[in-house]
Design an enzyme around this catalytic site. Structure first.
Site, mmCIF file in Angstrom:
data_model
loop_
_atom_site.group_PDB
_atom_site.id
_atom_site.type_symbol
_atom_site.label_atom_id
_atom_site.label_comp_id
_atom_site.label_asym_id
_atom_site.label_seq_id
_atom_site.Cartn_x
_atom_site.Cartn_y
_atom_site.Cartn_z
ATOM 1 N N ARG A 20 8.629 4.066 0.819
ATOM 2 C CA ARG A 20 7.526 3.747 1.735
ATOM 3 C C ARG A 20 6.932 2.380 1.414
ATOM 4 O O ARG A 20 6.691 1.572 2.309
ATOM 5 C CB ARG A 20 6.471 4.849 1.681
ATOM 6 N N ASN A 39 4.857 9.272 4.699
ATOM 7 C CA ASN A 39 5.688 10.351 4.170
ATOM 8 C C ASN A 39 5.403 11.608 4.973
ATOM 9 O O ASN A 39 4.316 11.784 5.516
ATOM 10 C CB ASN A 39 5.364 10.617 2.701
#
Length: 100
Positions: A20, A39
């Site tokens: 991420r 996420n």
């Protein structure tokens, strides 16, 4: 905004490996790109990319590789509407959203 808007889901070993943060850093480096990343509780990473079609396609291609610590098994993509950009906080071009 003109151009492409695509929602992407990346599966594999993509959480706990800096995926991420890698995606956020890469996306923020592209001035013509907007969107977000987050996420998901199922272990995947979800992102939205909006911008010129070639820029969006390049980001999706990069997602298929990911950072060296990740193991990408699949990337699915689908068209999205401009309303999906409203998930970002006001004034941010590219955001990290909370896990869902």
């Amino acid at each position: 905004m003109s151009g492409a808007i695509r929602q992407v889901t990346v599966r594999g070993r993509v959480q706990g490996v800096g995926y991420r943060a890698w995606l956020e850093h890469r996306a923020r480096g592209v001035q013509s790109l907007e969107g977000w990343v987050r996420n998901r509780r199922d272990g995947s990473v979800e992102a939205l990319f909006a911008g010129p079609a070639d820029v969006v396609a390049d980001m999706i291609a990069a997602c298929r590789r990911g950072p060296s610590s990740a193991r990408v098994e699949s990337v699915t993509e689908e068209p999205a509407g401009s309303d999906a950009l409203n998930l970002r906080p006001p004034g941010e071009r590219f955001s990290v959203l909370p896990t869902i």
